[in-house]
Design an enzyme around this catalytic site. Structure first.
Site, PDB file in Angstrom:
ATOM      1  N   GLN A  34       0.842  -1.208   0.000  1.00 30.52           N
ATOM      2  CA  GLN A  34       0.000   0.000   0.000  1.00 30.52           C
ATOM      3  C   GLN A  34       0.877   1.259   0.000  1.00 30.52           C
ATOM      4  O   GLN A  34       2.065   1.188   0.314  1.00 30.52           O
ATOM      5  CB  GLN A  34      -0.895  -0.004   1.239  1.00 30.52           C
ATOM      6  CG  GLN A  34      -0.154  -0.168   2.556  1.00 30.52           C
ATOM      7  CD  GLN A  34      -1.019  -0.788   3.647  1.00 30.52           C
ATOM      8  OE1 GLN A  34      -2.255  -0.718   3.646  1.00 30.52           O
ATOM      9  NE2 GLN A  34      -0.358  -1.423   4.610  1.00 30.52           N
ATOM     10  N   ASP A  89       1.020  -0.256  13.908  1.00 35.32           N
ATOM     11  CA  ASP A  89       1.488   1.019  14.477  1.00 35.32           C
ATOM     12  C   ASP A  89       1.915   0.847  15.938  1.00 35.32           C
ATOM     13  O   ASP A  89       2.616   1.692  16.485  1.00 35.32           O
ATOM     14  CB  ASP A  89       0.392   2.096  14.333  1.00 35.32           C
ATOM     15  CG  ASP A  89      -0.939   1.651  14.941  1.00 35.32           C
ATOM     16  OD1 ASP A  89      -1.929   1.546  14.198  1.00 35.32           O
ATOM     17  OD2 ASP A  89      -0.991   1.394  16.168  1.00 35.32           O
ATOM     18  N   GLU A 109       1.647  -8.557  11.593  1.00 30.54           N
ATOM     19  CA  GLU A 109       1.385  -7.363  10.743  1.00 30.54           C
ATOM     20  C   GLU A 109       1.973  -7.632   9.357  1.00 30.54           C
ATOM     21  O   GLU A 109       3.126  -8.035   9.235  1.00 30.54           O
ATOM     22  CB  GLU A 109       2.052  -6.140  11.376  1.00 30.54           C
ATOM     23  CG  GLU A 109       2.204  -4.912  10.461  1.00 30.54           C
ATOM     24  CD  GLU A 109       0.889  -4.378   9.896  1.00 30.54           C
ATOM     25  OE1 GLU A 109      -0.018  -4.076  10.697  1.00 30.54           O
ATOM     26  OE2 GLU A 109       0.771  -4.291   8.663  1.00 30.54           O
ATOM     27  N   ASP A 140       1.178 -12.453   6.622  1.00 27.03           N
ATOM     28  CA  ASP A 140      -0.273 -12.437   6.428  1.00 27.03           C
ATOM     29  C   ASP A 140      -0.969 -13.112   7.619  1.00 27.03           C
ATOM     30  O   ASP A 140      -0.686 -14.274   7.935  1.00 27.03           O
ATOM     31  CB  ASP A 140      -0.577 -13.196   5.121  1.00 27.03           C
ATOM     32  CG  ASP A 140      -2.061 -13.252   4.823  1.00 27.03           C
ATOM     33  OD1 ASP A 140      -2.422 -13.619   3.693  1.00 27.03           O
ATOM     34  OD2 ASP A 140      -2.864 -12.927   5.718  1.00 27.03           O
ATOM     35  N   GLY A 141      -1.868 -12.383   8.244  1.00 29.13           N
ATOM     36  CA  GLY A 141      -2.583 -12.905   9.412  1.00 29.13           C
ATOM     37  C   GLY A 141      -3.375 -14.170   9.105  1.00 29.13           C
ATOM     38  O   GLY A 141      -3.503 -15.052   9.959  1.00 29.13           O
ATOM     39  N   ASP A 159      -6.940  -5.619  14.457  1.00 34.74           N
ATOM     40  CA  ASP A 159      -6.886  -4.181  14.212  1.00 34.74           C
ATOM     41  C   ASP A 159      -6.538  -3.979  12.741  1.00 34.74           C
ATOM     42  O   ASP A 159      -5.395  -3.704  12.373  1.00 34.74           O
ATOM     43  CB  ASP A 159      -5.817  -3.549  15.113  1.00 34.74           C
ATOM     44  CG  ASP A 159      -5.599  -2.087  14.771  1.00 34.74           C
ATOM     45  OD1 ASP A 159      -4.544  -1.529  15.173  1.00 34.74           O
ATOM     46  OD2 ASP A 159      -6.461  -1.508  14.087  1.00 34.74           O
ATOM     47  N   SER A 160      -7.540  -4.142  11.886  1.00 34.09           N
ATOM     48  CA  SER A 160      -7.279  -4.137  10.447  1.00 34.09           C
ATOM     49  C   SER A 160      -7.606  -2.764   9.859  1.00 34.09           C
ATOM     50  O   SER A 160      -8.246  -1.932  10.502  1.00 34.09           O
ATOM     51  CB  SER A 160      -8.169  -5.170   9.769  1.00 34.09           C
ATOM     52  OG  SER A 160      -9.522  -4.742   9.871  1.00 34.09           O
ATOM     53  N   ASP A 162      -9.379  -1.544   6.057  1.00 40.03           N
ATOM     54  CA  ASP A 162     -10.743  -1.833   5.597  1.00 40.03           C
ATOM     55  C   ASP A 162     -10.775  -2.925   4.547  1.00 40.03           C
ATOM     56  O   ASP A 162      -9.733  -3.298   4.021  1.00 40.03           O
ATOM     57  CB  ASP A 162     -11.359  -0.528   5.067  1.00 40.03           C
ATOM     58  CG  ASP A 162     -11.482   0.475   6.197  1.00 40.03           C
ATOM     59  OD1 ASP A 162     -10.897   1.562   6.098  1.00 40.03           O
ATOM     60  OD2 ASP A 162     -12.107   0.124   7.206  1.00 40.03           O
ATOM     61  N   TYR A 228     -12.209   9.714  12.005  1.00 37.12           N
ATOM     62  CA  TYR A 228     -12.720   8.651  11.123  1.00 37.12           C
ATOM     63  C   TYR A 228     -14.012   9.167  10.527  1.00 37.12           C
ATOM     64  O   TYR A 228     -14.873   9.654  11.262  1.00 37.12           O
ATOM     65  CB  TYR A 228     -12.972   7.354  11.897  1.00 37.12           C
ATOM     66  CG  TYR A 228     -11.735   6.586  12.276  1.00 37.12           C
ATOM     67  CD1 TYR A 228     -10.499   6.861  11.696  1.00 37.12           C
ATOM     68  CD2 TYR A 228     -11.791   5.567  13.215  1.00 37.12           C
ATOM     69  CE1 TYR A 228      -9.360   6.150  12.054  1.00 37.12           C
ATOM     70  CE2 TYR A 228     -10.661   4.842  13.569  1.00 37.12           C
ATOM     71  CZ  TYR A 228      -9.447   5.148  12.969  1.00 37.12           C
ATOM     72  OH  TYR A 228      -8.324   4.434  13.335  1.00 37.12           O
TER      73      TYR A 228
HETATM   74  N1  LIG Z   1      -6.510   0.146  11.996  1.00 36.60           N
HETATM   75  C1  LIG Z   1      -7.208   1.395  11.896  1.00 36.60           C
HETATM   76  C2  LIG Z   1      -8.677   1.192  11.733  1.00 36.60           C
HETATM   77  C3  LIG Z   1      -9.300   2.253  10.862  1.00 36.60           C
HETATM   78  C4  LIG Z   1      -9.055   1.985   9.404  1.00 36.60           C
HETATM   79  C5  LIG Z   1      -9.531   3.098   8.543  1.00 36.60           C
HETATM   80  C6  LIG Z   1     -10.985   3.365   8.719  1.00 36.60           C
HETATM   81  N2  LIG Z   1     -11.504   4.581   8.935  1.00 36.60           N
HETATM   82  C7  LIG Z   1     -12.839   4.444   9.031  1.00 36.60           C
HETATM   83  C8  LIG Z   1     -13.877   5.357   9.236  1.00 36.60           C
HETATM   84  C9  LIG Z   1     -15.178   4.905   9.292  1.00 36.60           C
HETATM   85  C10 LIG Z   1     -15.459   3.559   9.139  1.00 36.60           C
HETATM   86  C11 LIG Z   1     -14.432   2.643   8.915  1.00 36.60           C
HETATM   87  C12 LIG Z   1     -13.121   3.101   8.865  1.00 36.60           C
HETATM   88  N3  LIG Z   1     -11.937   2.465   8.682  1.00 36.60           N
END
Ligand SMILES: NCCCCCc1nc2ccccc2[nH]1
Length: 291
Positions: A34, A89, A109, A140-141, A159-160, A162, A228
């Site tokens: 990524q 992280d 991770e 890979d998990g 803790d993924s 999306d 978020y």
């Molecule tokens: N490991 C970090 C988790 C967040 C990943 C990115 C992200 N940000 C978001 C905002 C709203 C809904 C799902 C989301 N996913």
């Protein structure tokens, strides 16, 4: 594009884009998996961005890291062996290490660049790697879980990012089946489970898969994270068949008793009341998720 501003445009939240004022771009790179970027924001501290999506900011990461860890770990009496999938992280590791009952923490991770960038730019997150109980597996998990013995872990934290990108498989049935196998009876899993404002269909699918696989309890909890999109993000909390787990009433409250937590920054977000409150859902979500 407005100069000096970062706008988070993604197919994960069509028609909207949260923006942060940029002081300085600190890192830009492309890993095997990524695009990775770090920038200094004007009001949220440093920000980690993967493929254009905000993962953590220094100012509000506590709301996510503390909840994704303490909702599961405070729901079982004596967590000893913990697995983290993702979380490169290091923030999740920092929170797990507050629990003095924990003896070993595996973290898997997939992207080494996320680990390196966090150690360089987010020391207050990467501090988690300093705990002697931690062992890091870069890979890979999905494959990692296939390699562990049945019933190995008391708790697994996913803790993924999306379902669009490297984390896609972490939202599919085979992965949840391998999580259930790796947990002991009455073991618990907590996964990043999107936003009730944006992703009710994704959540509906995850809940139905979890209800088929986890014969203990299946719950959805949520927290508020201003950076978020939609300002909220949720978690699936499931337990395997065995000793009952009541996620809504923490049996293992985290407080000063854990000497590890004395050595650390005090909790900024999590407490026992907000633990219970996190499972209270608005009606439109309750109808889909069930209680
Ligand atoms: N490991 C970090 C988790 C967040 C990943 C990115 C992200 N940000 C978001 C905002 C709203 C809904 C799902 C989301 N996913």
């Amino acid at each position: 594009v407005i100069p000096g501003w970062f706008s988070e445009i993604s197919p994960m939240w069509p028609g909207e884009a949260h923006s942060l004022k940029v002081e300085k771009i600190l890192f830009q790179g492309k890993s095997e998996y990524q695009n990775v970027m770090v920038f200094q924001s004007s009001t949220y501290g440093k920000v980690l961005v993967l493929d254009g999506v905000i993962q953590v900011t220094e100012r509000d990461e506590c709301a996510y890291q503390e909840m994704i860890v303490h909702l599961p770990l405070c729901s079982i009496p004596n967590p000893k062996k913990v697995l983290v999938i993702g979380g490169g992280d290091g923030g999740v590791l920092r929170e797990v290490s507050r629990h003095s009952s924990v003896e070993h923490i595996d973290i898997c991770e997939i992207d080494a660049m996320v680990v390196d960038v966090s150690k360089q730019f987010f020391p207050e997150l990467a501090v988690g790697y300093g705990d002697p109980r931690v062992s890091l597996h870069v890979g890979d998990g999905v494959a990692f879980l296939k390699s562990v013995d049945e019933g190995t872990y008391d708790a697994i934290i996913v803790d993924s990012s999306d379902p669009i990108g490297p984390a896609q498989e972490l939202f599919e049935k085979p992965f949840f089946e391998s999580v259930a196998k790796a947990l002991r009876p009455g073991g618990v899993v907590c996964t990043q489970a999107e936003s009730i404002w944006l992703h009710m269909h994704i959540i509906e699918d995850i809940v139905s898969v979890c209800r088929q696989i986890f014969k203990g309890s299946v719950n959805y909890a949520w927290t508020t994270v201003p950076t978020y999109p939609s300002g909220v993000i949720g978690f699936m909390l499931c337990s395997t068949e065995g000793p009952q787990v009541d996620f809504r009433h923490p049996v293992n409250p985290i407080d000063e008793k854990d000497e590890q937590s004395k050595a650390k920054e005090p909790l900024k977000f999590y407490n026992s009341e907000i633990h219970s409150a996190a499972f209270c859902l608005p009606s439109f979500a309750k109808r889909v998720i069930g209680s």
